[in-house]
Design a protein around this motif. Sequence first.
Motif, PDB file in Angstrom:
ATOM      1  N   GLN A 127       0.827  -1.390  -0.067  1.00 23.06           N
ATOM      2  CA  GLN A 127      -0.045  -0.112  -0.061  1.00 23.06           C
ATOM      3  C   GLN A 127       0.907   1.120  -0.072  1.00 23.06           C
ATOM      4  OE1 GLN A 127      -1.955   1.266   3.473  1.00 23.06           O
ATOM      5  NE2 GLN A 127      -3.715   1.224   2.927  1.00 23.06           N
ATOM      6  N   HIS A 155       0.223   5.556   0.297  1.00 20.77           N
ATOM      7  CA  HIS A 155      -0.479   6.642   0.309  1.00 20.77           C
ATOM      8  C   HIS A 155       0.451   7.898  -0.201  1.00 20.77           C
ATOM      9  CE1 HIS A 155      -2.555   4.734   3.797  1.00 20.77           C
ATOM     10  NE2 HIS A 155      -3.572   5.256   3.216  1.00 20.77           N
ATOM     11  N   ARG A 209      -8.961  -7.026   7.552  1.00 23.16           N
ATOM     12  CA  ARG A 209      -9.882  -6.531   6.606  1.00 23.16           C
ATOM     13  C   ARG A 209      -9.223  -6.745   5.154  1.00 23.16           C
ATOM     14  NH1 ARG A 209     -10.723  -1.664   5.655  1.00 23.16           N
ATOM     15  NH2 ARG A 209      -8.688  -0.705   6.616  1.00 23.16           N
ATOM     16  N   PHE A 210      -8.050  -7.395   5.118  1.00 24.44           N
ATOM     17  CA  PHE A 210      -7.369  -7.458   3.863  1.00 24.44           C
ATOM     18  C   PHE A 210      -7.235  -9.039   3.559  1.00 24.44           C
ATOM     19  CE2 PHE A 210      -6.143  -2.997   2.903  1.00 24.44           C
ATOM     20  CZ  PHE A 210      -6.345  -2.341   4.035  1.00 24.44           C
ATOM     21  N   LEU A 235     -10.397  -5.889  -0.427  1.00 24.04           N
ATOM     22  CA  LEU A 235     -10.213  -5.122   0.861  1.00 24.04           C
ATOM     23  C   LEU A 235     -12.027  -4.904   1.400  1.00 24.04           C
ATOM     24  CD1 LEU A 235      -8.070  -3.813  -1.210  1.00 24.04           C
ATOM     25  CD2 LEU A 235      -8.227  -2.125   0.347  1.00 24.04           C
ATOM     26  N   LEU A 281     -14.470  -1.128   3.682  1.00 20.03           N
ATOM     27  CA  LEU A 281     -13.543   0.022   3.414  1.00 20.03           C
ATOM     28  C   LEU A 281     -13.684   1.344   4.407  1.00 20.03           C
ATOM     29  CD1 LEU A 281     -13.934  -0.137  -0.654  1.00 20.03           C
ATOM     30  CD2 LEU A 281     -11.682  -0.175   0.958  1.00 20.03           C
ATOM     31  N   LYS A 303      -9.393   6.126   5.196  1.00 22.14           N
ATOM     32  CA  LYS A 303      -7.922   5.864   5.096  1.00 22.14           C
ATOM     33  C   LYS A 303      -7.319   4.880   3.986  1.00 22.14           C
ATOM     34  CE  LYS A 303      -7.490   2.598   8.993  1.00 22.14           C
ATOM     35  NZ  LYS A 303      -7.263   2.390  10.131  1.00 22.14           N
ATOM     36  N   ASP A 304      -8.475   4.174   3.608  1.00 18.65           N
ATOM     37  CA  ASP A 304      -7.743   3.189   2.596  1.00 18.65           C
ATOM     38  C   ASP A 304      -7.559   3.849   1.090  1.00 18.65           C
ATOM     39  OD1 ASP A 304     -10.271   0.617   3.859  1.00 18.65           O
ATOM     40  OD2 ASP A 304      -8.091   1.131   4.483  1.00 18.65           O
ATOM     41  N   TYR A 338      -2.467   0.880  -4.585  1.00 22.84           N
ATOM     42  CA  TYR A 338      -2.098  -0.707  -4.131  1.00 22.84           C
ATOM     43  C   TYR A 338      -1.187  -1.243  -5.331  1.00 22.84           C
ATOM     44  CZ  TYR A 338      -5.232   0.224  -0.544  1.00 22.84           C
ATOM     45  OH  TYR A 338      -5.697   0.828   0.566  1.00 22.84           O
TER      46      TYR A 338
END
Lengths: 115, 110
Positions: free
Chosen positions: B36, B38, B59-60, B75, B78, B81-82, B86
């Motif tokens: 991931q 950002h 969650r992944f 994912l 959701l 912040k996701d 990716y």
Amino acid sequence: NAGVTQTPKFQVLKTGQSMTLQCAQDMNHEYMSWYRQDPGMGLRLIHYSVGAGITDQGEVPNGYNVSRSTTEDFPLRLLSAAPSQTSVYFCASSMGGQGRNQPQHFGDGTRLSIL
Amino acid sequence: GQNIDQPTEMTATEGAIVQINCTYQTSGFNGLFWYQQHAGEAPTFLSYNVLDGLEEKGRFSSFLSRSKGYSYLLLKELQMKDSASYLCAVKDTGGFKTIFGAGTRLFVKA
């Protein structure tokens, strides 16, 4: 917990200048790599090293040199900067040997602009 | 040759489920990673698959089919912040080099 440390964070160069991007890791990782990241192209491997004294070329090595005199340090040298080398550069490290399928740890990146 | 394909962008709604696909053609294979990233930050590790099947981590989840050269990252639930890129990445046979896809930018809307 320093992890992978890159310096500088930002740099502006003129065409033809040379410089060295520094990368150091304190996790005793054998493998280290340099990537560049350009919009829409993901991370491209420049050079990598599997241990002190051993380096090899990645996908886009032209215009860059590396050396690995110690386990901790893996500097990337731009010999004569060109505008095409404007990019974000990431250094990464990971375990070798039995742990070679462990993930890479990345530094925060160096944002380099060549004018 | 080496080729890793991912969709460029995806948009999903907060609380929903999203699946990000990755197909690869590489000269060797020693595992597939999802990272991931950002905006303006370094990539961080999410998951690793080397055998066929599903790996779940909160969650992944990530799935791999080696015969099809295919993986996906799932994912769930959701959150805002996701919203990130990716990156799908394949490690070569020797385990020395990792080849990255161009990444999928995920936008999560309220």
